[in-house]
Design an enzyme around this catalytic site. Structure first.
Site, PDB file in Angstrom:
ATOM      1  N   GLY A  77       1.221  -0.995  -0.223  1.00  0.00           N
ATOM      2  CA  GLY A  77       0.017  -0.082  -0.071  1.00  0.00           C
ATOM      3  C   GLY A  77       0.425   0.883   0.251  1.00  0.00           C
ATOM      4  CB  THR A  78       4.408   2.146   1.331  1.00  0.00           C
ATOM      5  OG1 THR A  78       3.330   1.879   3.209  1.00  0.00           O
ATOM      6  CG2 THR A  78       5.061   3.529   1.778  1.00  0.00           C
ATOM      7  CB  CYS A 341       4.670   6.179  21.592  1.00  0.00           C
ATOM      8  SG  CYS A 341       5.726   6.037  22.987  1.00  0.00           S
TER       9      CYS A 341
HETATM   10  C1  LIG Z   1      -1.600  -0.353   5.103  1.00  0.00           C
HETATM   11  C2  LIG Z   1      -2.452   1.039   4.997  1.00  0.00           C
HETATM   12  C3  LIG Z   1      -1.359   2.013   4.271  1.00  0.00           C
HETATM   13  C4  LIG Z   1      -0.003   1.414   3.849  1.00  0.00           C
HETATM   14  O1  LIG Z   1       0.363  -0.264   3.423  1.00  0.00           O
HETATM   15  P1  LIG Z   1       1.299  -1.234   3.306  1.00  0.00           P
HETATM   16  O2  LIG Z   1       0.724  -2.202   2.916  1.00  0.00           O
HETATM   17  O3  LIG Z   1       1.818  -1.532   4.727  1.00  0.00           O
HETATM   18  O4  LIG Z   1       2.787  -0.248   2.489  1.00  0.00           O
HETATM   19  C5  LIG Z   1      -1.550   3.072   3.201  1.00  0.00           C
HETATM   20  N1  LIG Z   1      -2.943   3.192   3.934  1.00  0.00           N
HETATM   21  C6  LIG Z   1      -3.715   2.811   4.425  1.00  0.00           C
HETATM   22  C7  LIG Z   1      -5.436   3.563   4.855  1.00  0.00           C
HETATM   23  C8  LIG Z   1      -3.443   1.678   5.549  1.00  0.00           C
HETATM   24  O5  LIG Z   1      -4.161   0.853   6.310  1.00  0.00           O
END
Ligand SMILES: *Cc1c(COP(=O)(O)O)cnc(C)c1O
Length: 405
Positions: A77-78, A341
């Site tokens: 997602g990142t 934190c």
């Molecule tokens: C978890 C998340 C991400 C990051 O996704 P990863 O797969 O951990 O890199 C980005 N945006 C939102 C809203 C998320 O919940």
């Protein structure tokens, strides 16, 4: 964790990540050491790998109601969020350097925006109201001739608030219509749907988005695999250059087992969506009602209804969220707090701060997030409800004693 105290883990941190579904693991199995070919190879093992990717891509495209050439696989997602932000910014910078995001985006959106500010881009950080919904009037007023991208998350990871994505898309397309003489395609609209994917409509035509991120980690799929939906005709500057995989947008040998796993995970959540949304909404509302009743000076963060069916985020005034999480852990309960934190600073959550309430810092530091998932049942919730009031009472009396000293 004291092993004698607990029999099992009660996991209420599904927004952080989810366990991989058995069916997903099973589907991935043969792509590690049996069908391990490089999809770019011409021999049979390569062709089998290619077929498996094509198959996964078309199953995902079907769910999103888009073309197979509109699904780009990335490593999480990142990365998809980064590709959307940097990809658009660097491709369209000659048309303008203005980008609009909400104040409550995930750091995978906000950090790239900070980098772009250093490159001379101008970022508008949109306010949200006290319930966590983006102010649509302010959004409409923020759109400018030089705006190239709007990125608003579908649902928030901390407080579960659901944004009106199709309404936002309409505001943007109305703006484009008025600007038509100058530019037809800009600004583009991206949404981060990582948290929404398990519960909300993912039909990109209904949503009206140009770009959409969703990942495996939050939908019982593997981690470090995601897609970026990219509407055909939208251009992106890649983040990674090399062999030209993924339509030249994400080079590197495709991660076949994870890709196959993501397709299966998405199909499974899609299949169970209607049922799960109904089931979890009931549990969520029961949980919220009980907490607010059982614990004095507790407040709900985020919208009461326009929120994900699995999200409970409450602030319990007078206690540190971290302390509650650690004490819950003693009972085998895994929950989370918004305030990240680290050893030096206790940074209050940017999401809860953005709600703009009086005493925002205290509310942020005392926030606790429970997120439910497919293994959550009423018995688990009742167990949490049984131990939580005692924990809070103990913490409050400790802080009362220290205050006296
Ligand atoms: C978890 C998340 C991400 C990051 O996704 P990863 O797969 O951990 O890199 C980005 N945006 C939102 C809203 C998320 O919940």
């Amino acid at each position: 964790m004291d092993k004698n105290k607990i029999k099992k883990i009660i996991y209420m941190d599904y927004a952080a990540t989810t366990p991989v579904a058995i069916e997903v693991k099973k589907e991935m199995e043969k792509y590690w050491s049996k069908i391990y070919g490089n999809p770019s190879s011409l021999h049979s093992l390569g062709r089998m790998a290619r077929e498996a990717i094509d198959n996964a891509r078309s199953r995902i495209a079907k769910i999103l109601n888009c073309g197979t050439d509109e699904v780009i696989f990335t490593a999480g997602g990142t990365e998809s969020d980064n590709l959307a932000i940097f990809g658009v910014a660097h491709k369209y910078k000659d048309y303008g350097k203005h980008i609009i995001v909400s104040k409550i985006e995930h750091h995978a959106i906000l950090r790239p925006c900070e980098v772009l500010e250093k490159e001379g881009f101008e970022i508008t950080y949109l306010d949200i109201d006290k319930d966590g919904i983006v102010n649509l009037e302010k959004l409409a007023k923020s759109l400018r001739k030089d705006t190239i991208l709007v990125s608003i998350m579908y649902a928030n990871n901390e407080i579960g608030t659901i944004q009106p994505i199709s309404e936002i898309a309409k505001i943007i397309s109305d703006f484009k219509f008025r600007m038509q003489n100058e530019r037809k395609t800009l600004p583009l609209f991206h949404t981060d749907a990582c948290q929404a994917a398990g519960f909300l409509d993912l039909n990109v035509k209904n949503l009206g988005v140009d770009l959409m991120t969703l990942n495996g980690s939050k939908i019982y799929g593997p981690k470090q695999i995601a897609i970026l939906y990219k509407k055909s005709g939208v251009k992106l500057e890649p983040l990674i250059y090399g062999g030209g995989q993924e339509f030249n947008l994400r080079s590197g040998t495709e991660n076949l087992p994870l890709i196959v796993g993501l397709a299966k995970a998405l199909e499974l959540v899609e299949k169970n969506k209607k049922f799960e949304v109904k089931r979890l909404t009931k549990l969520r509302d029961y949980f919220i009602k009980k907490i607010l009743k059982l614990i004095p000076q507790s407040i709900l963060n985020g919208h009461a209804i326009k929120r994900l069916p699995n999200n409970i985020n409450v602030s319990i005034l007078g206690v540190e969220g971290e302390s509650v999480i650690l004490m819950l852990d003693d009972y085998g309960i895994c929950a989370s707090t918004g305030s990240a934190c680290n050893s030096k600073s206790l940074e209050p959550s940017h999401v809860i701060m953005a709600l703009g309430k009086a005493e925002a810092k205290e509310i942020a530091h005392s926030s606790i997030r429970f997120t439910l998932g497919k293994f959550t049942n009423k018995k688990e919730i009742n167990y949490v409800l049984k131990v939580l009031p005692g924990i809070i009472e103990r913490l409050r009396s400790i802080s009362a004693i220290t205050a006296k000293k």
